[in-house]
Design a protein around this motif. Structure first.
Motif, short mmCIF file in Angstrom:
data_model
loop_
_atom_site.label_atom_id
_atom_site.label_comp_id
_atom_site.label_asym_id
_atom_site.label_seq_id
_atom_site.Cartn_x
_atom_site.Cartn_y
_atom_site.Cartn_z
N ILE A 150 0.66 2.82 -1.87
CA ILE A 150 0.85 1.38 -1.65
C ILE A 150 -0.52 0.76 -1.37
CG2 ILE A 150 2.01 -0.40 -0.30
CD1 ILE A 150 4.07 1.81 0.48
N PRO A 151 -1.05 -0.04 -2.28
CA PRO A 151 -2.38 -0.61 -2.05
C PRO A 151 -2.36 -1.61 -0.90
CG PRO A 151 -1.38 -1.56 -4.02
CD PRO A 151 -0.48 -0.45 -3.57
N GLY A 152 -3.45 -1.64 -0.16
CA GLY A 152 -3.54 -2.60 0.94
C GLY A 152 -4.72 -2.32 1.83
N ASP A 153 -5.05 -3.33 2.64
CA ASP A 153 -6.17 -3.28 3.58
C ASP A 153 -5.60 -3.36 4.99
OD1 ASP A 153 -8.42 -3.73 5.15
OD2 ASP A 153 -9.28 -5.24 3.82
N VAL A 154 -5.90 -2.39 5.83
CA VAL A 154 -5.33 -2.39 7.18
C VAL A 154 -5.85 -3.53 8.04
CG1 VAL A 154 -4.91 0.10 7.18
CG2 VAL A 154 -7.08 -0.80 8.10
N ALA A 155 -6.94 -4.17 7.63
CA ALA A 155 -7.44 -5.33 8.36
C ALA A 155 -6.67 -6.60 8.02
CB ALA A 155 -8.93 -5.54 8.07
N SER A 156 -5.77 -6.52 7.04
CA SER A 156 -4.97 -7.66 6.62
C SER A 156 -3.55 -7.50 7.13
CB SER A 156 -4.96 -7.76 5.09
OG SER A 156 -3.96 -8.64 4.64
N LEU A 157 -3.11 -8.37 8.02
CA LEU A 157 -1.76 -8.27 8.56
C LEU A 157 -0.69 -8.48 7.50
CD1 LEU A 157 -3.44 -8.27 11.15
CD2 LEU A 157 -1.70 -9.73 12.21
N PRO A 158 -0.85 -9.40 6.55
CA PRO A 158 0.15 -9.49 5.47
C PRO A 158 0.25 -8.19 4.66
CG PRO A 158 -1.13 -11.51 5.56
CD PRO A 158 -1.80 -10.53 6.49
N ASP A 159 -0.89 -7.51 4.45
CA ASP A 159 -0.84 -6.23 3.73
C ASP A 159 -0.04 -5.20 4.53
OD1 ASP A 159 -2.38 -7.36 1.77
OD2 ASP A 159 -4.02 -5.92 1.92
N LEU A 160 -0.20 -5.20 5.85
CA LEU A 160 0.56 -4.26 6.68
C LEU A 160 2.04 -4.57 6.63
CD1 LEU A 160 -1.81 -3.99 9.79
CD2 LEU A 160 -1.36 -2.21 8.09
N ASP A 161 2.41 -5.84 6.67
CA ASP A 161 3.82 -6.21 6.55
C ASP A 161 4.39 -5.71 5.23
OD1 ASP A 161 4.05 -7.56 9.00
OD2 ASP A 161 3.32 -9.45 8.14
N ARG A 162 3.64 -5.89 4.16
CA ARG A 162 4.10 -5.44 2.84
C ARG A 162 4.20 -3.93 2.78
NH1 ARG A 162 1.06 -4.22 -1.36
NH2 ARG A 162 -0.77 -5.27 -0.44
N LEU A 163 3.27 -3.24 3.41
CA LEU A 163 3.31 -1.78 3.46
C LEU A 163 4.64 -1.30 4.04
CD1 LEU A 163 2.18 1.16 3.60
CD2 LEU A 163 1.13 0.50 5.78
N TYR A 164 4.99 -1.83 5.20
CA TYR A 164 6.15 -1.30 5.90
C TYR A 164 7.47 -1.70 5.25
CZ TYR A 164 2.83 0.24 9.37
OH TYR A 164 1.77 0.87 10.00
N THR A 165 7.55 -2.89 4.70
CA THR A 165 8.78 -3.26 3.99
C THR A 165 8.95 -2.40 2.74
OG1 THR A 165 7.61 -5.06 2.83
CG2 THR A 165 8.81 -5.62 4.85
N THR A 166 7.84 -2.09 2.06
CA THR A 166 7.92 -1.23 0.87
C THR A 166 8.34 0.18 1.24
OG1 THR A 166 6.16 -2.52 -0.20
CG2 THR A 166 6.65 -0.35 -1.13
N VAL A 167 7.78 0.71 2.32
CA VAL A 167 8.16 2.06 2.75
C VAL A 167 9.64 2.11 3.09
CG1 VAL A 167 7.86 3.80 4.56
CG2 VAL A 167 5.86 2.71 3.56
N GLN A 168 10.12 1.11 3.82
CA GLN A 168 11.54 1.13 4.19
C GLN A 168 12.44 1.03 2.96
OE1 GLN A 168 13.45 -0.37 7.88
NE2 GLN A 168 14.00 -2.10 6.59
N GLU A 169 12.04 0.21 2.00
CA GLU A 169 12.85 0.07 0.79
C GLU A 169 12.88 1.34 -0.04
OE1 GLU A 169 10.98 -3.18 -1.12
OE2 GLU A 169 11.83 -4.72 0.20
N GLN A 170 11.74 2.05 -0.11
CA GLN A 170 11.64 3.18 -1.02
C GLN A 170 11.88 4.54 -0.35
OE1 GLN A 170 8.45 3.22 -3.86
NE2 GLN A 170 8.24 0.99 -3.87
N LEU A 171 11.53 4.65 0.93
CA LEU A 171 11.64 5.96 1.60
C LEU A 171 12.54 5.96 2.82
CD1 LEU A 171 7.87 7.09 1.51
CD2 LEU A 171 9.68 7.59 -0.15
#
Length: 250
Positions: free
Chosen positions: A58-79
């Motif tokens: 999942i591409p993203g920058d940990v310094a970006s809060l919107p990227d972190l939000d997208r990371l976790y919603t994607t993980v929950q949806e897929q895993l």
């Protein structure tokens, strides 16, 4: 493998190379479904393929809060919900105090400190009770090393977060521990050296300075992370696991 992480879901930030990739591979081999993050899409895809069918990138920058939000919603949806979170993404920016710029400082602070803080905060709604959170620090968190002031301070902050986060998450039985490596054989040396030869020389100098007379292989740090991720370390809370070839102690 012993399937220590069977049916677990793990997230490893900065998982497309070095220590993060070694951890993700070992976790998958031990039965976990793994999500890795990184800022380089091509590296991320290659790393996920190397880990195996149980991995997603999942591409993203940990310094970006919107990227972190997208990371976790994607993980929950897929895993699904998360059992293991490894806060590994970091930058290694070196320079003398007299020449260290605001831009250099902000880069270190935004990724290594702010990124670590909000990687955990944003994960909380998605973590299972009893989850293991592993914060990757560095042996320089308690040493004074020339040209390392900002980096060392950021890693000392990470060590402190393991204590504070653990105290706040006791009611959910979420364990937060710091894993503190010494020098490790990863591509990080090439990020601060002018050439591959300079990077090799830097690694050699660090090996000579370490009591073990070598730098660690990433797989050795991954093995320590597996211990912290598994139920075998259930009695470790807010602790630091030091894997540094004797650098701090001897």
């Amino acid at each position: 493998m012993s399937a220590k992480l069977k049916n677990k879901v793990a997230v490893v930030t900065g998982g497309s190379s070095g220590i993060g990739l070694a951890m993700a591979k070992l976790f998958a081999a031990e039965g976990a479904r793994v999500a890795i993050t990184g800022r380089n899409q091509a590296n991320l895809q290659a790393a996920a393929a190397a880990i195996g069918d149980q991995a997603i990138g999942i591409p993203g920058d940990v310094a970006s809060l919107p990227d972190l939000d997208r990371l976790y919603t994607t993980v929950q949806e897929q895993l699904g919900r998360i059992d293991i979170l490894v806060v590994n993404a970091a930058v290694y920016v070196l320079g003398p105090l007299t020449g260290f710029t605001e831009a250099m400082f902000d880069k270190v602070s935004d990724i290594n400190f702010k990124g670590a803080f909000f990687t955990v905060q944003k994960a909380l709604p998605y973590l299972n009770n009893g989850a293991s959170v592993i914060l990757i620090s560095s042996t320089v968190n308690e040493k004074g090393v020339p040209n390392h002031a900002a980096y060392a301070a950021s890693k000392a902050a990470v060590r402190s977060l393991a204590r504070s986060f653990s105290a706040e998450l006791l009611d959910r039985k979420i364990r937060v521990n710091a894993l503190t490596p010494g020098p490790v054989d990863t591509p990080v040396f090439e990020t601060v050296a002018g050439s591959r030869e300079e990077a090799k020389a830097m690694a050699g100098n660090m090996a000579a300075f370490t009591p073990a007379k070598r730098i660690a292989d990433a797989s050795e740090i991954a093995a320590a992370a597996l211990y912290l991720a598994s139920d075998e370390s259930a009695y470790m809370i807010g602790a630091e696991l030091l894997v540094d070839g004797g650098l701090r102690s001897l």
